[in-house]
Design an enzyme around this catalytic site. Structure first.
Site, PDB file in Angstrom:
ATOM      1  CB  CYS A 129      -0.888  -0.006   1.247  1.00 50.64           C
ATOM      2  SG  CYS A 129      -1.831   1.519   1.460  1.00 50.64           S
ATOM      3  CB  CYS A 133      -1.366 -12.751  -6.505  1.00 52.04           C
ATOM      4  SG  CYS A 133      -1.838 -14.207  -5.593  1.00 52.04           S
TER       5      CYS A 133
END
Length: 149
Positions: free
Chosen positions: A108, A133
């Site tokens: 992130c 993924c």
């Protein structure tokens, strides 16, 4: 075809910074292990692996918007898969040489929490030929409001 830059990039500083104790207080032990220690949940166990709900997938640690449901696809790999992040600056990609293999880790961009890995050239029929993924436990889904069909 998707490709990864071989150039070393300087990662931006996280916008959300907390102490290790603050992260441990906020996150469950399983969330902490994946998000803050780059762990991986077991395949086919996450709540979003087969989700078809329309909405925005956010970082479970900080709430930053990361992926839209429209970019999610069936990869049958055991984790939610997306072919592109919400915006180019929503995630950070960095080389991960752990476990004796070279992978590209996805973080992130807002809080630098571990989300999963991105793979290219696997032959999925997606617009980018990329497979982000992502661990379900790294995400929270904010469903779109409005009429449902």
């Amino acid at each position: 075809m998707g490709s990864f830059s071989q150039e070393p990039r300087t990662e931006p500083e996280p916008k959300v910074v907390k102490t290790d104790a603050e992260w441990r207080e906020q996150l469950s032990p399983q969330e902490y292990q994946v998000l803050r220690q780059a762990g991986t949940e077991r395949p086919f166990t996450g709540e979003y692996t087969d989700s078809k709900t329309v909405g925005v997938y956010q970082c479970r640690a900080c709430g930053a918007e990361l992926f839209r449901s429209e970019t999610k696809f069936e990869s049958h790999c055991g984790w939610p898969s997306f072919f592109t992040p919400l915006a180019g600056d929503a995630v950070i990609e960095r080389v991960d040489n752990s476990l004796g293999m070279r992978r590209v880790e996805v973080l992130c961009a807002t809080c630098h929490s571990h989300l999963g890995h991105v793979f290219s050239g696997e032959g999925y029929g997606t617009p980018t030929d990329l497979r982000y993924c992502i661990n379900s436990i790294s995400l929270s889904l904010k469903p779109d409001s409005g009429p449902t069909s």
